[in-house]
Design a protein around this motif. Structure first.
Motif, short mmCIF file in Angstrom:
data_model
loop_
_atom_site.label_atom_id
_atom_site.label_comp_id
_atom_site.label_asym_id
_atom_site.label_seq_id
_atom_site.Cartn_x
_atom_site.Cartn_y
_atom_site.Cartn_z
N ARG A 321 34.88 24.39 40.71
CA ARG A 321 35.02 25.79 41.01
C ARG A 321 35.14 26.72 39.85
O ARG A 321 35.76 26.05 38.71
N LYS A 322 34.83 27.66 39.67
CA LYS A 322 35.03 28.66 38.59
C LYS A 322 36.61 28.95 38.31
O LYS A 322 37.43 29.39 39.23
N ASP A 404 43.68 32.07 39.77
CA ASP A 404 42.85 30.74 40.09
C ASP A 404 43.72 29.54 39.78
O ASP A 404 43.47 28.38 40.22
N HIS A 431 43.41 29.33 47.08
CA HIS A 431 42.56 28.48 46.34
C HIS A 431 43.26 28.11 45.15
O HIS A 431 42.66 27.08 44.47
N GLN A 482 38.26 17.51 44.32
CA GLN A 482 37.77 18.71 43.85
C GLN A 482 38.76 19.32 42.78
O GLN A 482 38.07 19.87 41.84
N ASP A 486 37.40 20.28 39.19
CA ASP A 486 37.76 21.58 38.71
C ASP A 486 38.66 21.58 37.26
O ASP A 486 37.94 22.26 36.18
#
Ligand SMILES: C[C@H](O)CC(=O)SCCNC(=O)CCNC(=O)[C@H](O)C(C)(C)COP(=O)(O)OP(=O)(O)OC[C@H]1O[C@@H](n2cnc3c(N)ncnc32)[C@H](O)[C@@H]1OP(=O)(O)O
Length: 736
Positions: A321-322, A404, A431, A482, A486
């Motif tokens: 994910r960015k 983020d 997130h 995940q 990331d």
């Protein structure tokens, strides 16, 4: 190049045939020869032979007036495939590289009767760059990256780089680029006259074709790099410079010869002519590529590349994910260093701390860091201006709604960290990844006051973050694949080398630091000399001996770590009184200008005779008596008595699956504790020593000096079977 041919070429590029070299002749009579070995267009003997054949074919064709060499899919070429060096394949290509350099690059390419222009986009490194140097002109995009990184592998540029670069940019700049493996951007290359023109990527081929036709029609010079002399300094000046650089290299790297060989080769070309220089370069490459240093350095290159490949995780097909916006919690110089690294990598960063003064100090440091980068020419004005807009300091959590990633870097007080994460839990989006930069507090404990669904990972930077490129990503039992994917991608994007480690006291690097210092303390208490120990480890190649290292880290941090290690590993810790005694006399290491060394205004260290008094005190407190054997140890014995316990700890980490692969420990030791890369890292080095020898030495010392030296079960088992210490880690043991 006509529009239709260019379109045709682009069309071809999108669906390129499975050939390593492509030849396409345009209506304008310019042949475009593309190196086509994506993604990086690496070179091999086969690729070079094919390139040679294609150039010869273009020479023969009557409809070809000139040639442009380029690379497919956005890169010129990242150079020769390094797997050919230092490994088992090298015998196969014995001496072929030398002939490639002379027969192909010099006698076919550079001596061609039709003009050849390099169109450089993306990477032009090593052998790739050297091909471009032999062309009659170079057109580049402004962002291309050019350089000769060969010395990183214990070799030297082998396709004429040692001869052509000094003739194109002058000796001083060439030495800087070659000896420091410095990469430059197209723009800088243009300012140095290393490339002839800059072009936007979509006009690159057109400009290069036009340039080649202009050479043909005498509107541009037909430049043969190898025979240029206009940028070379007079002989006496060149010799003085070479001698001074030689002395500098000898001082910096006394255990390796390749930088000196490289300087000799450059000098030979200046004194005896470039063609003789090429032959000497070919001979030197042949010798160096078989050296132990080359083998070790190539290992380190691939070990670094493989840290972000985690079986069962990175091969699951998860997309990273960015991570755009990052919050750094803290106001220390470490926090500012982290924020600077992130801003430089184009992340939007908010820095938050609790009090205005600390926050303001933190903000000022980030601004000063960015300004320093700009003033030293490491970033353009445009990038500098943009970087300044990417950063702000805040006192509240108001701007955390779209964060983020949070990196917490507050002091290592559990309750303080817990409070921060409990607050963050309320203010950040679901997130958001929560990370701590601690290397000592248990991550599970830090997250105890958060919602049960939230997890904390570790992102451990090393001090100073702008200098040390290693990043420990610390996973707990709950870390999801995940999040790992990331963070691995994030680590690469901020240009760090990430290694994944399991949550444990000290993670990988500190766990190796600890026995490094403890063994040194023990030896000193038994009669060894502080400064002989540091000197012996320096001569072995360690960046800092244990005492200089602890002075640099500071005694406060050494004490905190020691307490934690004594608590976690009481069975293999040596409790020394030396640092507490020094601290009582207000010695805290380099920060107070007094530790095991004294430091002058310039930060230069000198041995301090007073230290022996403190050692006496520590000895009498511990009841240790001087052992004549230890007091008379040779440098080699000192190195073994300090590094074998480090290896022993590394073995414990392998058996506990703290790291993913044993080669990660090579990377951690080289990048995190200054182990010499030309020895390949701690585990790689152990192969040359032998597991049996290491184990028997540790067993002997444990009988004589105590449990601290006792080899761990894994080491004993490997030695008893005659196996090397590196091993496939059983991931089943780990929660991954
Ligand atoms: C005779 C000559 O003078 C001798 C030479 O040319 S020596 C070679 C000089 N070239 C180099 O040193 C370049 C080394 N490579 C790099 O620094 C980086 O890979 C790079 C900056 C070029 C690209 O970085 P990035 O875009 O992040 O891609 P990266 O993931 O590193 O590389 C892609 C793959 O190519 C491999 N690779 C890159 N350069 C390589 C090389 N020179 N040899 C062998 N493999 C190489 C990587 O290991 C990686 O393999 P993987 O996909 O199996 O993991």
């Amino acid at each position: 190049m006509s529009k239709s041919t260019e379109k045709q070429h682009i069309k071809n590029n999108n669906k390129l045939p499975d050939r390593k070299i492509l030849l396409d002749v345009g209506e304008n009579g310019v042949a475009i020869i593309s190196i086509n070995r994506p993604p990086l267009n690496l070179l091999s003997v086969d690729v070079l032979l094919s390139l040679k054949e294609n150039i010869e074919e273009a020479m023969r064709k009557d409809n070809v007036k000139a040639i442009v060499i380029t690379g497919s899919r956005g890169n010129f070429s990242a150079g020769f495939d390094v797997t050919a060096f230092g490994g088992s394949q090298q015998r196969k290509t014995k001496r072929e590289l030398g002939f490639m350099s002379i027969e192909f690059i010099t006698d076919t390419l550079e001596a061609a009767r039709k003009p050849i222009v390099a169109a450089v986009e993306g990477l032009a490194l090593g052998g790739g760059f050297e091909i471009a140097l032999a062309c009659h002109a170079r057109i580049s995009t402004s962002t291309s990256k050019l350089g000769l990184p060969e010395l990183q592998y214990g070799i030297l540029p082998g396709f004429g780089g040692t001869q052509r670069l000094p003739r194109l940019v002058g000796l001083q700049k060439a030495l800087e680029m070659i000896l420091m493996s410095k990469r430059i951007r197209g723009e800088e290359a243009y300012n140095m006259c290393l490339v002839d023109a800059i072009s936007p990527p979509n006009q690159l081929l057109g400009s290069a074709c036009q340039w080649a036709l202009d050479i043909l029609e005498c509107r541009r010079p037909w430049s043969i790099s190898l025979f240029r002399t206009d940028r070379l300094a007079p002989l006496a000046e060149a010799r003085t410079l070479l001698n001074s650089v030689r002395a500098q290299m000898q001082k910096q790297n006394p255990n390796v010869i390749h930088p000196l060989v490289c300087i000799d080769v450059i000098e030979h070309g200046i004194l005896s002519g470039p063609r003789n220089g090429l032959w000497k370069e070919a001979e030197a490459l042949h010798e160096l590529r078989q050296s132990d240093s080359c083998r070790s350095l190539v290992h380190v290159f691939f070990a670094k590349q493989s840290t972000s490949k985690i079986p069962g995780i990175t091969d699951m097909g998860l997309r990273p994910r960015k991570i755009h916006k990052v919050a750094v919690l803290g106001g220390s110089s470490m926090s500012s260093g982290i924020a600077t690294v992130l801003v430089l990598a184009n992340h939007y960063v908010i820095m938050k701390y609790i009090d205005q003064v600390s926050l303001q100090n933190g903000i000022d440091r980030v601004k000063a860091n960015l300004e320093g980068h700009f003033k030293e020419g490491r970033m353009t004005q445009e990038h500098y201006k943009k970087a300044c807009t990417l950063f702000k300091g805040v006192l509240s959590y108001d701007s955390f709604k779209d964060v983020d990633l949070v990196i917490e870097d507050v002091p290592d007080i559990v309750s303080l960290k817990q409070q921060f994460f409990a607050d963050l839990d309320e203010c950040c989006p679901p997130h958001c990844i929560f990370a701590s930069n601690t290397c000592i507090v248990n991550l599970d404990l830090i997250g105890e006051r958060m919602k049960p669904c939230k997890e904390i990972v570790g992102i451990h930077f090393f001090s100073p973050p702008s200098v040390i490129d290693l990043l420990e990503i610390v996973r707990t039992e709950r870390t999801s694949p995940q999040v790992l994917v990331d963070l691995l991608s994030f680590g690469r994007r901020i240009q760090r080398t990430p290694i994944v480690v399991r949550n444990c006291t000290g993670f990988a690097v500190r766990r190796m630091h600890f026995p490094y210092l403890q063994a040194a303390m023990l030896l000193v208490e038994c009669g060894a000399d502080v400064y002989q120990i540091d000197k012996a480890l320096n001569s072995f190649g360690m960046k800092l001996g244990p005492f200089r290292m602890v002075d640099q880290d500071g005694f406060q941090s050494a004490t905190t770590h020691e307490m934690k290690f004594l608590e976690t590993f009481p069975d293999r810790s040596h409790k020394s009184n030396l640092i507490p005694i020094l601290r009582k006399s207000n010695r805290e290491g380099e920060s107070t200008c007094q530790g095991f060394y004294t430091y002058n205004d310039k930060g230069e260290a000198s041995p301090d005779p007073e230290v022996s008094t403190y050692i006496e005190m520590a000895r009498s407190m511990s009841g240790i008596t001087i052992k004549s054997k230890v007091a008379t140890l040779s440098d080699g014995e000192i190195v073994e008595m300090i590094l074998f316990p480090v290896l022993n700890e590394a073995c414990s980490m392998i058996s506990e699956a703290i790291i993913v692969k044993s080669s990660d420990l090579n990377v951690a030791s080289v990048m995190g504790m200054g182990f010499p890369a030309y020895r390949g890292g701690i585990i790689f080095w152990s192969h040359s020593v032998g597991s049996k020898y290491i184990c028997s030495k540790l067993e002997d010392w444990s009988k004589e000096y105590g449990e601290f030296f006792k080899p761990c079960a894994y080491l004993v088992e490997r030695a008893s079977k005659g196996h090397s210490l590196g091993a496939q880690i059983k991931l089943a043991k780990s929660p991954l």
